[in-house]
Motif scaffolding. Structure first.
Motif, PDB file in Angstrom:
ATOM      1  N   ALA A  86       6.462  14.615  -2.033  1.00 42.30           N
ATOM      2  CA  ALA A  86       6.421  13.191  -2.380  1.00 42.30           C
ATOM      3  C   ALA A  86       4.988  12.744  -2.659  1.00 42.30           C
ATOM      4  O   ALA A  86       4.747  11.953  -3.574  1.00 42.30           O
ATOM      5  CB  ALA A  86       7.031  12.353  -1.255  1.00 42.30           C
ATOM      6  N   ILE A  87       4.045  13.277  -1.895  1.00 50.24           N
ATOM      7  CA  ILE A  87       2.640  12.925  -2.125  1.00 50.24           C
ATOM      8  C   ILE A  87       2.157  13.510  -3.452  1.00 50.24           C
ATOM      9  O   ILE A  87       1.573  12.808  -4.271  1.00 50.24           O
ATOM     10  CB  ILE A  87       1.755  13.416  -0.959  1.00 50.24           C
ATOM     11  CG1 ILE A  87       2.068  12.632   0.320  1.00 50.24           C
ATOM     12  CG2 ILE A  87       0.272  13.296  -1.322  1.00 50.24           C
ATOM     13  CD1 ILE A  87       1.465  13.226   1.578  1.00 50.24           C
ATOM     14  N   VAL A  90       4.897  12.276  -6.587  1.00 50.93           N
ATOM     15  CA  VAL A  90       5.308  10.886  -6.775  1.00 50.93           C
ATOM     16  C   VAL A  90       4.186   9.897  -6.467  1.00 50.93           C
ATOM     17  O   VAL A  90       3.851   9.060  -7.295  1.00 50.93           O
ATOM     18  CB  VAL A  90       6.554  10.548  -5.911  1.00 50.93           C
ATOM     19  CG1 VAL A  90       6.996   9.116  -6.142  1.00 50.93           C
ATOM     20  CG2 VAL A  90       7.685  11.521  -6.200  1.00 50.93           C
ATOM     21  N   HIS A  91       3.620   9.964  -5.284  1.00 47.32           N
ATOM     22  CA  HIS A  91       2.732   8.902  -4.816  1.00 47.32           C
ATOM     23  C   HIS A  91       1.241   9.184  -4.958  1.00 47.32           C
ATOM     24  O   HIS A  91       0.440   8.258  -4.930  1.00 47.32           O
ATOM     25  CB  HIS A  91       3.033   8.575  -3.348  1.00 47.32           C
ATOM     26  CG  HIS A  91       4.423   8.088  -3.140  1.00 47.32           C
ATOM     27  ND1 HIS A  91       4.839   6.845  -3.544  1.00 47.32           N
ATOM     28  CD2 HIS A  91       5.504   8.694  -2.571  1.00 47.32           C
ATOM     29  CE1 HIS A  91       6.123   6.691  -3.235  1.00 47.32           C
ATOM     30  NE2 HIS A  91       6.544   7.791  -2.644  1.00 47.32           N
ATOM     31  N   ASN A  94      -0.922   7.257  -7.419  1.00 49.29           N
ATOM     32  CA  ASN A  94      -0.872   5.795  -7.302  1.00 49.29           C
ATOM     33  C   ASN A  94      -1.968   5.245  -6.393  1.00 49.29           C
ATOM     34  O   ASN A  94      -2.011   4.040  -6.141  1.00 49.29           O
ATOM     35  CB  ASN A  94       0.489   5.345  -6.764  1.00 49.29           C
ATOM     36  CG  ASN A  94       1.608   5.732  -7.696  1.00 49.29           C
ATOM     37  OD1 ASN A  94       1.424   5.835  -8.901  1.00 49.29           O
ATOM     38  ND2 ASN A  94       2.779   5.981  -7.135  1.00 49.29           N
ATOM     39  N   PHE A  98      -0.049   2.220   0.223  1.00 46.72           N
ATOM     40  CA  PHE A  98       1.369   2.221  -0.133  1.00 46.72           C
ATOM     41  C   PHE A  98       1.773   0.905  -0.786  1.00 46.72           C
ATOM     42  O   PHE A  98       2.803   0.834  -1.444  1.00 46.72           O
ATOM     43  CB  PHE A  98       2.230   2.514   1.105  1.00 46.72           C
ATOM     44  CG  PHE A  98       3.585   3.042   0.753  1.00 46.72           C
ATOM     45  CD1 PHE A  98       3.731   4.302   0.198  1.00 46.72           C
ATOM     46  CD2 PHE A  98       4.719   2.283   0.968  1.00 46.72           C
ATOM     47  CE1 PHE A  98       4.981   4.799  -0.137  1.00 46.72           C
ATOM     48  CE2 PHE A  98       5.974   2.770   0.637  1.00 46.72           C
ATOM     49  CZ  PHE A  98       6.103   4.038   0.082  1.00 46.72           C
ATOM     50  N   ASN A 100       0.216  -0.366  -3.214  1.00 54.42           N
ATOM     51  CA  ASN A 100      -0.102  -0.248  -4.643  1.00 54.42           C
ATOM     52  C   ASN A 100       1.192  -0.158  -5.446  1.00 54.42           C
ATOM     53  O   ASN A 100       2.251   0.195  -4.910  1.00 54.42           O
ATOM     54  CB  ASN A 100      -0.937   1.004  -4.914  1.00 54.42           C
ATOM     55  CG  ASN A 100      -2.335   0.896  -4.372  1.00 54.42           C
ATOM     56  OD1 ASN A 100      -2.749  -0.148  -3.906  1.00 54.42           O
ATOM     57  ND2 ASN A 100      -3.073   2.000  -4.420  1.00 54.42           N
ATOM     58  N   ASN A 102       4.148   1.196  -7.325  1.00 54.30           N
ATOM     59  CA  ASN A 102       4.883   2.458  -7.154  1.00 54.30           C
ATOM     60  C   ASN A 102       4.517   3.199  -5.868  1.00 54.30           C
ATOM     61  O   ASN A 102       4.893   4.341  -5.698  1.00 54.30           O
ATOM     62  CB  ASN A 102       4.707   3.371  -8.371  1.00 54.30           C
ATOM     63  CG  ASN A 102       5.300   2.761  -9.608  1.00 54.30           C
ATOM     64  OD1 ASN A 102       6.377   2.162  -9.570  1.00 54.30           O
ATOM     65  ND2 ASN A 102       4.593   2.858 -10.717  1.00 54.30           N
ATOM     66  N   GLY A 103       3.801   2.567  -4.970  1.00 55.56           N
ATOM     67  CA  GLY A 103       3.509   3.134  -3.651  1.00 55.56           C
ATOM     68  C   GLY A 103       2.479   4.244  -3.681  1.00 55.56           C
ATOM     69  O   GLY A 103       2.654   5.224  -4.384  1.00 55.56           O
ATOM     70  N   GLY A 104       1.429   4.084  -2.931  1.00 56.79           N
ATOM     71  CA  GLY A 104       0.425   5.128  -2.799  1.00 56.79           C
ATOM     72  C   GLY A 104       0.857   6.168  -1.783  1.00 56.79           C
ATOM     73  O   GLY A 104       1.989   6.165  -1.305  1.00 56.79           O
ATOM     74  N   TRP A 105      -0.058   7.045  -1.435  1.00 54.20           N
ATOM     75  CA  TRP A 105       0.305   8.169  -0.562  1.00 54.20           C
ATOM     76  C   TRP A 105       0.017   7.925   0.920  1.00 54.20           C
ATOM     77  O   TRP A 105       0.194   8.807   1.756  1.00 54.20           O
ATOM     78  CB  TRP A 105      -0.359   9.443  -1.052  1.00 54.20           C
ATOM     79  CG  TRP A 105      -1.862   9.417  -1.175  1.00 54.20           C
ATOM     80  CD1 TRP A 105      -2.592   8.912  -2.218  1.00 54.20           C
ATOM     81  CD2 TRP A 105      -2.805   9.926  -0.244  1.00 54.20           C
ATOM     82  NE1 TRP A 105      -3.934   9.077  -1.981  1.00 54.20           N
ATOM     83  CE2 TRP A 105      -4.093   9.710  -0.769  1.00 54.20           C
ATOM     84  CE3 TRP A 105      -2.696  10.546   0.993  1.00 54.20           C
ATOM     85  CZ2 TRP A 105      -5.256  10.085  -0.114  1.00 54.20           C
ATOM     86  CZ3 TRP A 105      -3.858  10.925   1.656  1.00 54.20           C
ATOM     87  CH2 TRP A 105      -5.107  10.694   1.096  1.00 54.20           C
TER      88      TRP A 105
END
Length: 140
Positions: A86-87, A90-91, A94, A98, A100, A102-105
């Motif tokens: 996921a990190i 996906v994230h 970004n 979180f 941010n 679309n969500g950060g890591w």
């Protein structure tokens, strides 16, 4: 020093909380996005669509193992690739926070660290696999 009277209950609380989070995360993929929608999202990231189905399965089985305390150390370690994925996929791009777009890591990284803590702590109180489920040899 760890309080030996309350420590096992703290581990139980962490274990069950992590399990409930993974059940909710799998439920989101299954009931909201649907497995087909999750597979499409994985494909949009350049990953095989079937990996979404595997991820849902791993999240559900890992969640149940954590909630029941069935080999919680192994379950916690088995769930780590889900959050690392996921990190990375996906994230990560970004940014840190979180909040941010679309969500950060930030949250997946904390969640991954909590899994590592769970693996180090063991099962805690009220578990199906016994008082202790060590991955490493005991020292005298």
């Amino acid at each position: 020093m760890i309080d030996t009277k309350t420590g096992p209950y703290a581990v139980l609380l962490l274990r069950v909380s992590l399990g409930v989070l993974f059940l909710a995360h799998a439920g989101l993929k299954f009931f909201v996005f649907t497995p087909a929608g999750a597979a499409g999202f994985f494909q949009s990231l350049g990953l095989p669509g079937v990996l979404a189905h595997v991820t849902i399965g791993v999240e559900v089985l890992g969640a149940l193992a954590l909630i029941t305390g069935f080999h919680a150390r192994i379950a916690a370690l088995a769930l780590l690739p889900v959050l690392i994925g996921a990190i990375v996929f996906v994230h990560g791009h970004n940014g840190w926070l979180f909040s941010n777009e679309n969500g950060g890591w930030e949250f997946p990284a904390f969640w991954a660290l909590a899994l590592i803590v769970q693996a180090l702590l063991g099962n805690g109180a009220y578990t199906l696999s016994g008082k202790d489920d060590r991955l490493v040899a005991r020292t005298a």
